[in-house]
Design an enzyme around this catalytic site. Structure first.
Site, PDB file in Angstrom:
ATOM      1  N   GLU A 155      51.406  47.332  50.049  1.00  0.00           N
ATOM      2  CA  GLU A 155      50.274  46.750  50.752  1.00  0.00           C
ATOM      3  C   GLU A 155      50.666  45.334  51.177  1.00  0.00           C
ATOM      4  OE1 GLU A 155      46.688  45.698  48.446  1.00  0.00           O
ATOM      5  OE2 GLU A 155      45.520  46.150  50.247  1.00  0.00           O
ATOM      6  N   GLU A 190      37.653  50.801  44.153  1.00  0.00           N
ATOM      7  CA  GLU A 190      37.941  50.519  45.577  1.00  0.00           C
ATOM      8  C   GLU A 190      39.199  49.666  45.573  1.00  0.00           C
ATOM      9  OE1 GLU A 190      36.301  51.581  48.195  1.00  0.00           O
ATOM     10  OE2 GLU A 190      34.568  52.470  47.213  1.00  0.00           O
ATOM     11  N   LYS A 225      31.005  40.102  37.600  1.00  0.00           N
ATOM     12  CA  LYS A 225      32.112  39.174  37.357  1.00  0.00           C
ATOM     13  C   LYS A 225      32.849  38.934  38.680  1.00  0.00           C
ATOM     14  CE  LYS A 225      36.868  38.894  36.086  1.00  0.00           C
ATOM     15  NZ  LYS A 225      36.942  37.713  36.903  1.00  0.00           N
ATOM     16  N   ALA A 275      35.925  37.158  41.108  1.00  0.00           N
ATOM     17  CA  ALA A 275      37.310  36.731  40.894  1.00  0.00           C
ATOM     18  C   ALA A 275      37.259  35.285  40.398  1.00  0.00           C
ATOM     19  CB  ALA A 275      38.084  36.816  42.194  1.00  0.00           C
ATOM     20  N   SER A 315      42.941  45.231  43.205  1.00  0.00           N
ATOM     21  CA  SER A 315      44.273  45.778  43.477  1.00  0.00           C
ATOM     22  C   SER A 315      44.488  47.104  42.749  1.00  0.00           C
ATOM     23  CB  SER A 315      45.328  44.769  43.026  1.00  0.00           C
ATOM     24  OG  SER A 315      45.212  44.577  41.636  1.00  0.00           O
TER      25      SER A 315
HETATM   26  P1  NAP Z   1      42.799  41.890  41.505  1.00  0.00           P
HETATM   27  O1  NAP Z   1      43.834  40.934  41.111  1.00  0.00           O
HETATM   28  O2  NAP Z   1      42.953  43.312  41.135  1.00  0.00           O
HETATM   29  O3  NAP Z   1      41.422  41.303  40.936  1.00  0.00           O
HETATM   30  C1  NAP Z   1      40.195  41.933  41.189  1.00  0.00           C
HETATM   31  C2  NAP Z   1      39.213  41.583  40.102  1.00  0.00           C
HETATM   32  O4  NAP Z   1      39.674  42.140  38.872  1.00  0.00           O
HETATM   33  C3  NAP Z   1      39.057  40.088  39.850  1.00  0.00           C
HETATM   34  O5  NAP Z   1      37.711  39.800  39.558  1.00  0.00           O
HETATM   35  C4  NAP Z   1      39.925  39.880  38.613  1.00  0.00           C
HETATM   36  O6  NAP Z   1      39.563  38.761  37.834  1.00  0.00           O
HETATM   37  C5  NAP Z   1      39.636  41.150  37.856  1.00  0.00           C
HETATM   38  N1  NAP Z   1      40.582  41.450  36.782  1.00  0.00           N
HETATM   39  C6  NAP Z   1      41.858  41.031  36.653  1.00  0.00           C
HETATM   40  N2  NAP Z   1      42.384  41.494  35.488  1.00  0.00           N
HETATM   41  C7  NAP Z   1      41.424  42.229  34.883  1.00  0.00           C
HETATM   42  C8  NAP Z   1      41.350  42.956  33.666  1.00  0.00           C
HETATM   43  N3  NAP Z   1      42.377  43.030  32.827  1.00  0.00           N
HETATM   44  N4  NAP Z   1      40.206  43.577  33.371  1.00  0.00           N
HETATM   45  C9  NAP Z   1      39.144  43.535  34.208  1.00  0.00           C
HETATM   46  N5  NAP Z   1      39.142  42.830  35.370  1.00  0.00           N
HETATM   47  C10 NAP Z   1      40.273  42.198  35.712  1.00  0.00           C
HETATM   48  O7  NAP Z   1      42.568  41.904  43.107  1.00  0.00           O
HETATM   49  P2  NAP Z   1      42.512  40.672  44.091  1.00  0.00           P
HETATM   50  O8  NAP Z   1      43.890  40.157  44.246  1.00  0.00           O
HETATM   51  O9  NAP Z   1      41.398  39.754  43.686  1.00  0.00           O
HETATM   52  O10 NAP Z   1      42.028  41.391  45.442  1.00  0.00           O
HETATM   53  C11 NAP Z   1      42.876  41.908  46.378  1.00  0.00           C
HETATM   54  C12 NAP Z   1      43.008  43.420  46.231  1.00  0.00           C
HETATM   55  O11 NAP Z   1      41.720  44.032  46.325  1.00  0.00           O
HETATM   56  C13 NAP Z   1      43.822  44.039  47.345  1.00  0.00           C
HETATM   57  O12 NAP Z   1      44.680  45.025  46.813  1.00  0.00           O
HETATM   58  C14 NAP Z   1      42.772  44.696  48.230  1.00  0.00           C
HETATM   59  O13 NAP Z   1      43.268  45.747  49.018  1.00  0.00           O
HETATM   60  C15 NAP Z   1      41.781  45.139  47.221  1.00  0.00           C
HETATM   61  N6  NAP Z   1      40.476  45.377  47.864  1.00  0.00           N
HETATM   62  C16 NAP Z   1      40.024  46.664  47.999  1.00  0.00           C
HETATM   63  C17 NAP Z   1      38.812  46.911  48.645  1.00  0.00           C
HETATM   64  C18 NAP Z   1      38.280  48.299  48.845  1.00  0.00           C
HETATM   65  O14 NAP Z   1      37.104  48.442  49.164  1.00  0.00           O
HETATM   66  N7  NAP Z   1      39.079  49.339  48.683  1.00  0.00           N
HETATM   67  C19 NAP Z   1      38.071  45.838  49.144  1.00  0.00           C
HETATM   68  C20 NAP Z   1      38.572  44.553  48.994  1.00  0.00           C
HETATM   69  C21 NAP Z   1      39.776  44.333  48.343  1.00  0.00           C
HETATM   70  P3  NAP Z   1      40.408  37.378  37.868  1.00  0.00           P
HETATM   71  O15 NAP Z   1      40.251  36.839  39.245  1.00  0.00           O
HETATM   72  O16 NAP Z   1      39.727  36.576  36.842  1.00  0.00           O
HETATM   73  O17 NAP Z   1      41.827  37.725  37.545  1.00  0.00           O
END
Ligand code: NAP
Length: 485
Positions: A388, A253, A171, A173, A232
């Site tokens: 962050e 992650e 899945k 984003a 996140s």
């Molecule tokens: P996010 O809002 O947490 O979304 C990540 C993924 O989760 C998206 O595919 C999102 O889908 C999905 N999601 C949202 N709500 C969900 C739910 N209730 N159940 C299951 N999946 C759900 O993160 P983001 O804003 O896209 O990415 C930025 C964050 O990722 C930052 O905090 C960054 O530090 C972190 N990150 C971490 C790493 C690592 O390796 N540690 C690498 C890259 C990024 P939708 O888009 O459809 O909402």
């Protein structure tokens, strides 16, 4: 329009719904994407379960060859993929090219590892008996990917899952489905056995759609045995709660607030260059980006003036334009959050020595642009230091000695990456030992090498991606006792 990929077929969503994917630089529609829902995930699970029987029965060498073939197919279409990625994500074409290179490198790494999985033989206390640890694939895996590096973070899940003999449902984003859809279609066309066999239909599946429906079904469906999540920290907590109820194997992650510590004996010019890339690459939207810069007070003035001078010259613009060195933020709410963090720091006495505002001009008015920003005189309790910061803004702090720098670097809920810049091995070893982080880079860019395990401690996550270690999370160790009778 990008479709779903289920059981080897490109299909519309069951509800026939679609949505618009917009370009963060221009606001224009790039394309439509299929909007999947729970039922699409259930169909993907059926397909992935069926495929698992065949795929888990292939030889490790065949699985490696299939991954190699996927890499060739992606390489052939890399220009199209890069253009899609830039248009939907906002990163520059150069950055998109590097992301595809990293995706291919990562998949090739797991292609090579597929035939090198080892179990073990264990002596037991009784006579005429021995133990073994046999490592077996888990079954159907679910991969949930964020928008900052849609392709590499898909690859860090698909590569080890397939190498280990699992099947997978990806899945993306919601805002970045297009380049991933194309890559998944190409991976599904991969062949092995000298081109005579194709990946069993349903080995890889792709369901775009909202986190609240597609994501939730992946987390709660008991037939999906493993969840690999990148995103996140707040959503990560939720993932663990929901998937935990089904006792799924979960890796998270999550976010980071990486410290970069520059000692008095560092090569300042090199460290300035790497701070620039480490913070502003991908418009600062990197989990492992340099997010808090600690510079020894004796070199701080020189360091800050050199870094600020480079940032003032950085060309911000549409990623499709050759001259752009930094694109827009991916989504408007992300820009607002960075702006609020910068304004909060300024209100507490910080000075913007570069940026600190949106760029002006007609070419910026429809995109989520923000200037590369460098802040000095930031108090340790400013939001940009405690939260962050997922964008192109960097607070600089000065310190007197390494103990102080490490203590302040560790004063964060996050623990993803960290770096120290020094020519003194005593300093380097102390930092390696004491920094609370999943990764420490010494005189090196914050970068996720395919060869090394990558992941976080504290609120930055659980488990590891990259490296041979990632395979451990896609294999179940089965203990076996054999008694000779
Ligand atoms: P996010 O809002 O947490 O979304 C990540 C993924 O989760 C998206 O595919 C999102 O889908 C999905 N999601 C949202 N709500 C969900 C739910 N209730 N159940 C299951 N999946 C759900 O993160 P983001 O804003 O896209 O990415 C930025 C964050 O990722 C930052 O905090 C960054 O530090 C972190 N990150 C971490 C790493 C690592 O390796 N540690 C690498 C890259 C990024 P939708 O888009 O459809 O909402």
């Amino acid at each position: 329009m990008s479709k779903l990929l289920i059981g080897g077929e490109l299909v519309d969503a069951v509800k026939k719904e679609t949505y618009e994917v917009r370009n963060p630089a221009t606001g224009q529609v790039v394309d439509q994407a299929a909007k999947g829902s729970e039922e699409d995930v259930r169909q993907a699970v059926d397909a992935a379960e069926t495929a698992f029987k065949e795929w888990s029965d292939t030889t490790p060498e065949d699985r490696g060859k299939a991954l190699e073939s996927a890499c060739e197919l992606i390489q052939e279409r890399s220009k199209d993929i890069a253009a899609l990625l830039t248009q939907e994500q906002g990163k520059t074409l150069f950055e998109a090219g590097l992301e595809i290179h990293h995706l291919i490198h990562g998949l090739e790494f797991y292609a090579g590892l597929a035939s090198k999985v080892r179990g073990s033989h264990v002596p037991l206390p009784q006579k005429n008996a021995y133990g073994m640890v046999v490592r077996q694939p888990i079954g159907v895996c679910g991969a949930i990917v964020p928008w900052n590096f849609p392709l590499t973070l898909m690859g860090t899940k698909v590569g080890p899952a397939l190498a280990a003999g699992n099947t997978i449902i990806v899945k993306p984003a919601s805002t970045t489905p297009l380049a991933t859809a194309l890559c998944m279609e190409l991976i599904a066309q991969a062949t092995y056995a000298g081109g005579k066999k194709s990946l069993p239909a349903g080995t890889v599946n792709f369901v775009s759609g909202p986190g609240g429906s597609v994501g939730e079904e992946l987390l709660s469906n008991p037939r999906i045995r493993r969840i690999a999540f990148t995103g996140s920290t707040p959503i990560g907590r939720h993932v663990m709660e929901v998937a935990g109820r089904e006792i799924k194997r979960v890796t998270l992650e999550l976010g980071g607030s990486d410290p970069m510590i520059v000692m008095e004996d560092a090569n300042v010019d090199m460290a300035v260059k790497m701070a620039d890339i480490g913070r502003y690459f991908n418009c600062g939207q990197m989990c492992l980006g340099v997010k808090r810069l600690f510079v020894h007070e004796s070199v701080a003035e020189d360091f800050v003036s050199k870094l600020a001078a480079g940032l003032q010259k950085k060309a911000v613009g549409d990623g499709m334009k050759k001259e752009s060195r930094m694109g827009p933020l991916h989504v408007d709410y992300q820009r607002t959050e960075v702006e609020e963090q910068v304004e909060d720091a300024k209100a507490r006495g910080a000075k913007a020595v570069a940026g600190g505002a949106r760029p002006e001009g007609d070419e910026f008015k429809n995109g989520h642009f923000y200037l590369p920003t460098l802040l000095t005189d930031v108090p340790d309790d400013a939001r940009i230091a405690t939260e962050e910061c997922f964008g192109p803004a960097l607070p600089v702090f000065t310190f007197k000695d390494l103990d102080e720098a490490i203590e302040r670097a560790n004063a964060s809920e996050f623990g993803l990456g960290s770096s120290i810049w020094t020519s003194n091995m005593v300093y380097a070893n102390k930092a390696i030992d004491r920094l609370e982080a999943g990764n420490v880079w010494v005189n090196s860019l914050h970068y996720g090498y395919d060869e090394l395990p990558f992941g976080g401690v504290k609120s930055s996550g659980v488990g590891r991606e990259h490296g041979p270690e990632a395979l451990d999370y896609y294999l179940e160790p089965k203990g076996v006792v054999v008694v000779n009778v």
